[in-house]
Design a protein around this motif. Structure first.
Motif, PDB file in Angstrom:
ATOM      1  N   THR A 264      46.170  14.335 -75.512  1.00  0.00           N
ATOM      2  CA  THR A 264      44.674  13.844 -75.670  1.00  0.00           C
ATOM      3  C   THR A 264      43.971  14.668 -76.792  1.00  0.00           C
ATOM      4  N   VAL A 265      42.541  14.172 -76.801  1.00  0.00           N
ATOM      5  CA  VAL A 265      42.174  14.485 -78.774  1.00  0.00           C
ATOM      6  C   VAL A 265      41.062  15.541 -78.660  1.00  0.00           C
ATOM      7  N   SER A 266      41.567  16.384 -78.834  1.00  0.00           N
ATOM      8  CA  SER A 266      40.593  17.660 -78.383  1.00  0.00           C
ATOM      9  C   SER A 266      39.611  17.906 -77.364  1.00  0.00           C
ATOM     10  N   GLU A 268      40.376  15.778 -74.399  1.00  0.00           N
ATOM     11  CA  GLU A 268      39.362  14.392 -74.225  1.00  0.00           C
ATOM     12  C   GLU A 268      40.473  13.502 -74.431  1.00  0.00           C
ATOM     13  N   MET A 270      41.803  10.699 -74.890  1.00  0.00           N
ATOM     14  CA  MET A 270      42.116   8.852 -76.284  1.00  0.00           C
ATOM     15  C   MET A 270      42.186   7.363 -75.797  1.00  0.00           C
ATOM     16  N   ASN A 276      37.715   8.423 -80.272  1.00  0.00           N
ATOM     17  CA  ASN A 276      38.972   9.122 -81.021  1.00  0.00           C
ATOM     18  C   ASN A 276      40.542   8.084 -81.155  1.00  0.00           C
ATOM     19  N   THR A 278      43.075   6.314 -82.107  1.00  0.00           N
ATOM     20  CA  THR A 278      44.356   6.791 -83.182  1.00  0.00           C
ATOM     21  C   THR A 278      45.768   6.159 -82.942  1.00  0.00           C
ATOM     22  N   THR A 308      44.797  17.526 -82.384  1.00  0.00           N
ATOM     23  CA  THR A 308      43.487  18.771 -83.492  1.00  0.00           C
ATOM     24  C   THR A 308      44.086  18.963 -84.362  1.00  0.00           C
ATOM     25  N   ASN A 309      42.791  19.537 -85.870  1.00  0.00           N
ATOM     26  CA  ASN A 309      43.591  19.105 -87.283  1.00  0.00           C
ATOM     27  C   ASN A 309      43.785  20.624 -86.879  1.00  0.00           C
TER      28      ASN A 309
END
Length: 481
Positions: A264-266, A268, A270, A276, A278, A308-309
């Protein structure tokens, strides 16, 4: 050996024993080559790479096969959109796959079969299913009759009455042409303008699921030890593979079914629609490949992985610690003296190896394995600090060598390796040793003349170049990269 693996089919951890002593046959579902690989692919193939590496490290010979799906609606749609061909699109993204995955230090599989190279094997398997009553032809299509296989659903846990129309994945053909809504396509009748092969049922192309069943049987046999893939493949793809292969061969398809979790991305899912999405090559523009590996291996493979970052920043810090340990020999070997490159490597640190193996034997617990690596790296960091500040250490050289060699070997099991160029200070970009010495002397002269501003400027310049200065009593200054 007490390796335990979580088996998706039984939903329990089971002691791993291969079909043949010390031989492991392993198949992992590969990509459909219509686009660049994304972060989810990185997670999956980094993990399967580690499974293979670890099995080899504990003494198994592994035959690892990973396929390419090079005929599919998505590929055909891309080819049509680009006014290209199925073959051209497939070749382009297979080449991109190898470029991206090799940068992540993922070793090549032993074989990469393609669906289009296995058409005759697919014919044979479909014909076998048809003769046994598991498959039926309908207007050029061939479908698998799910109701004929009583165990259908044993991997996913779905029951016949839960299956819905269209649930079988990439299926073509009108619903009226199938006996049951949950039946799925083994062979698809040709559509105008699409690639097709001659067959006993007319011109057409294979369904998605039958490809893997045919390639597994040809390259690895009727039953394999480990079948892997992403969690999204449990149903329908792997469920359908089981139905096809086991009906045809009258043997279990795989002893162990393994599936990795989603990315997932943050928080959510992907997806391109959410913006989002990548790709691996986009990520590698700004992130070290080893940081990505460490990020992936820092979580249990069966759990969701949130990109996440902060997570990447944490992985970067972790990699800097491990890299510092891996580079210890090139950094401090000369200062220690007596570190002979031609000398036989020391025995591994038995206690560290035991803890590493205990973690990895528990369903490939990579976070537990990494904890051992970080302990070794931090021991080496402590020795490096002592050498830098005091010029010597009381720790015996053999002990330091053992710690370093153990770190290098265990890290390689996880595919965490330093770029060859980083292992020699001769190739380190920036200032040479002589240039650093000259600047150190200039700074000493400036400080002696009480020109402290100039001295500070030189220190800052060296710091930017990655050089740390240590002022010792008596006016001596030592430096290290």
């Amino acid at each position: 050996m007490n390796l335990k693996i979580y088996n998706t089919q039984t939903r329990t951890k089971e002691t791993f024993t291969p079909l043949e002593p010390q031989q492991v046959k392993m198949y992992c579902c590969g990509v459909t080559v219509y686009d660049y690989c994304h972060l989810g692919h990185a997670r999956s193939y980094i993990f399967w790479d580690v499974v293979r590496r670890y099995l080899e490290w504990i003494g198994y010979t592994v035959k690892y096969v990973q396929n390419f799906t090079d005929i599919d609606d998505k590929i055909l749609n891309r080819a049509k959109k680009e006014n290209s061909s199925m073959e051209a699109v497939s070749e382009r993204f297979i080449e991109a796959y190898f470029e991206d995955l090799r940068r992540l230090n993922i070793r090549d599989a032993d074989a990469y079969p393609r669906a289009t190279d296995n058409i005759s094997e697919i014919y044979q398997l479909i014909q076998q299913l048809e003769k046994k009553g598991y498959a039926y032809a309908s207007k050029g299509d061939v479908f698998y009759n799910v109701e004929k296989f009583p165990e259908y659903g044993k991997l996913s846990g779905r029951k016949q009455d839960q299956l819905q129309a269209g649930a079988s994945g990439r299926v073509s053909g009108a619903e009226g042409e199938k006996k049951h809504s949950s039946d799925f396509a083994l062979w698809k009748a040709a559509k105008p303008g699409e690639p097709a092969w001659k067959s006993p049922w007319g011109e057409g192309r294979p369904g998605w699921h039958i490809e893997c069943s045919a390639m597994v049987r040809r390259l690895l046999g009727a039953t394999i030890d480990i079948h892997g893939g992403g969690g999204d493949l449990i149903f329908p793809h792997h469920e359908n593979e089981i139905a096809q292969s086991e009906a045809a061969n009258c043997e279990p398809l795989a002893r162990f079914w393994m599936h990795n979790g989603f990315v997932t991305v943050s928080g959510e899912k992907m997806s391109k629609s959410l913006g989002n999405f990548t790709t691996i090559r986009q990520l590698l523009e700004t992130v070290d490949p080893m940081v990505i590996r460490l990020f992936v291996l820092g979580a249990s493979y069966r759990k969701p992985l949130d990109f996440t970052n902060d997570a990447i920043a944490s992985a970067e810090n972790g990699w800097n610690t491990l890299k510092e340990g891996l580079l210890f020999k090139s950094q401090y070997g000369e200062k220690l003296g007596g570190w002979d490159d031609h000398e036989k490597p020391p025995a591994l640190h038995s206690e560290a190896v035991e803890r590493f193996q205990t973690a990895m034997d528990d369903d490939f617990n990579t976070p537990g394995g990494l904890a051992v690596l970080f302990e070794l790296a931090k021991e080496l960091r402590k020795e490096g600090n002592v050498l830098t500040h005091e010029g010597k250490t009381e720790t015996p050289l053999k002990q330091i060598q053992q710690t370093w060699w153990t770190l290098v070997q265990l890290a390689s099991v996880l595919g965490l390796e330093v770029d060859a160029e980083e292992t020699s200070t001769d190739t380190t970009p920036g200032l040479s040793d002589q240039e650093i010495e000259d600047l150190v002397q200039q700074r000493l002269a400036a400080r002696k003349a009480k020109n402290y501003a100039e001295g500070d400027q030189i220190r800052d310049r060296l710091k930017e170049a990655g050089i740390t200065l240590i002022d010792r009593p008596g006016g001596e200054t030592v430096w290290h990269r």
